[in-house]
Write an enzyme that holds these catalytic residues in place. Structure first.
Site, PDB file in Angstrom:
ATOM      1  CB  SER A  97      22.602  19.004 -12.464  1.00 24.43           C
ATOM      2  OG  SER A  97      21.664  18.021 -12.800  1.00 24.43           O
ATOM      3  CG  ASP A 271      21.084  14.255 -14.351  1.00 19.90           C
ATOM      4  OD1 ASP A 271      21.748  13.246 -14.055  1.00 19.90           O
ATOM      5  OD2 ASP A 271      20.504  14.950 -13.492  1.00 19.90           O
ATOM      6  CG  ASP A 273      24.629  15.476 -11.266  1.00 17.72           C
ATOM      7  OD1 ASP A 273      23.701  15.416 -12.089  1.00 17.72           O
ATOM      8  OD2 ASP A 273      24.460  15.874 -10.095  1.00 17.72           O
ATOM      9  CG  ASP A 275      21.456  13.877  -9.457  1.00 17.39           C
ATOM     10  OD1 ASP A 275      21.229  14.044 -10.674  1.00 17.39           O
ATOM     11  OD2 ASP A 275      21.379  14.792  -8.619  1.00 17.39           O
TER      12      ASP A 275
END
Length: 481
Positions: A97, A271, A273, A275
């Site tokens: 992340s 961000d 990734d 999510d």
């Protein structure tokens, strides 16, 4: 072998010291064996180490008895979607992340995209992964590569050789679910009602760009009049513009400046990734995630009156006010994706939101998505025909908040105890859902330790009195120091 990269919600650790291909292999094999998984999807973010770790993970899954479908470079939510959509036994995203570049990690889900956390099997996977002998692991790895791990050149590894060996097992294949994923994303909005919009989108050189391009193609095919201004769009594991984490004020300038320069209706940043999704209004002003929770709660309750909405205990007066006014049922949950997903399933909530920009959706297997929120807000811009700044201004004035303030302390437990002792007798409500939450007539605060970082987090809000909120924030920070 002791493995130290397992956390409360996921796996995250420093490369080589805590996480390498040998550890990834152990995790894959343990995941398959502990959950008796026979089919698993895997993916990885754009970090340079995600590919070798994902391949080693896949080798472990195969040796644990799994068939593995590799989605390639993905965001975490694509793994969530694929796990539910394909009806497989589990999914793993290799990602760190927003952590520093010398870190990586994994997010794990079971069938139906149910989260794997410390309370639901993650530490059992850790114990099993630690139980394999070094000799056993080394012998198993020899089947796939002669020099599986190279501390001198971790990134390069032997990915091409390993991929060929995995394919030769007949238990590993590449797969794309992008078309189905995009179709599901667009099911949350009525694209026929979209009016012309210009949106600045900042993928942060992470995984979001690929998914956004696929959504853009679908928009064009449907004749949706949305123009994207793309910055830091190309995936690049070197992160030339810094690790993407728009929650940090220093990471917001590029998006804000682009909104102003291009006279856009809204800015969106993700961000690594993707999510989490962060929004900027038409003036380039960052909109705190807290107020987006209220906006999305209202949007869902307009379509589903009486529905339940989950919120985290850090700041919530605005959310409670909106949900109750709209006839919905507000429900408080402990912070963290595993806790919120579990509570949403238990209460069949239509939506859940955290101030940290994690947004959860019942129709998305109760998982968090960084694409659904901006689609819903874009739809609201068109339906209400007013700017985002106007949509949130009244709510910000009604319930001003400090935003989350992090402090590194040597003894956070003692600091929390001191604060509690100083304010407990004066509080109308003392809540221990997550950390300590104290309510007074006109203001409240939450103070909690991070589950993933060595910091203590403070949030303060008031009822329509920004000066009071600011004064109490200053007062609490002085006590903490």
């Amino acid at each position: 072998m002791k493995i130290t990269c397992f956390k409360a919600y996921d796996i995250r650790g420093k490369l080589i010291d805590q996480l390498d291909e040998r550890v990834a292999y152990r995790i894959g094999r343990a995941f398959a064996e502990h959950f008796s998984a026979k089919t698993v999807v895997v993916g990885g973010d754009i970090r340079l180490t995600s590919q070798p770790l994902k391949l080693a993970l896949s080798a472990g899954l195969i040796d644990g008895g799994c068939e593995v479908s590799d989605l390639g470079m993905t965001g975490t939510e694509e793994i969530y979607f694929a796990t539910k959509h394909l009806g497989v036994d589990g999914g793993v995203e290799v990602t760190a992340s927003h952590n520093p570049i010398d870190y990586n990690g994994m997010k794990l889900v079971k069938e139906g995209s149910r989260p794997v956390s410390g309370d639901t099997g993650l530490f059992d996977v850790q114990a099993l992964a630690e139980s394999y002998t070094d000799a056993d692991v080394q012998a198993s790895l020899k089947k796939y590569a002669d020099t599986f791990v190279s501390d001198e050149d971790f990134v390069q590894g032997q990915c091409s050789v390993l991929t060929e060996k995995l394919l030769a097992t007949g238990q590993y294949k590449a797969l794309s679910i992008m078309d189905a994923y995009v179709e599901h994303m667009l099911s949350y909005v009525n694209t026929d009602g979209f009016t012309p919009l210009k949106l600045v989108v900042n993928a942060g050189n992470g995984a979001a760009g690929k998914a956004l391009d696929a959504i853009e193609v679908a928009f064009k095919n449907k004749g949706v009049p949305i123009e994207f201004v793309k910055i830091h769009h190309e995936p690049d594991g070197h992160f030339p513009n810094g690790i993407p984490n728009p929650l940090l004020p220093e990471s917001r300038a590029d998006t804000a400046n682009a909104v102003i320069k291009h006279k856009a209706n809204m800015g969106i940043a993700w961000d690594g990734d993707f999510d989490r999704c962060f929004l900027f209004d038409e003036t380039g002003e960052f909109v705190e995630g807290y107020y987006i929770v209220g906006l999305l709660a209202q949007a869902f309750l307009d379509k589903d009156p009486g529905a339940k909405v989950i919120y985290d205990p850090r700041v919530y007066w605005n959310t409670e006010d909106i949900v109750k006014s709209a006839g919905g049922v507000p429900i408080k949950s402990k912070t963290g994706h595993a806790f919120i997903k579990e509570r949403m399933r238990a209460d069949d909530a239509v939506y859940g939101g955290e101030m940290s920009a994690h947004h959860y959706f019942r129709d998305f297997a109760y998982c968090d998505s960084g694409m659904i929120p901006w689609l819903l807000v874009a739809e609201l811009l068109c339906l209400q025909n007013k700017p985002l700044s106007e949509m949130v201004a009244q709510r910000i004035a009604a319930f001003p908040s400090s935003g989350e303030i992090n402090s590194v302390l040597q003894d956070p437990d003692a600091a929390i105890a001191n604060i509690l002792q100083a304010y407990e007798d004066k509080a109308n409500v003392v809540d221990y859902t997550d950390g300590i939450g104290l309510e007074f007539d006109k203001w409240r605060f939450n103070l909690r330790k991070s589950n993933t970082e060595p910091v203590i987090r403070l949030n303060v809000e008031s009822r329509g009195d920004i000066q009071l909120m600011q004064a109490k924030t200053k007062e609490l920070l002085a006590m903490l120091k």
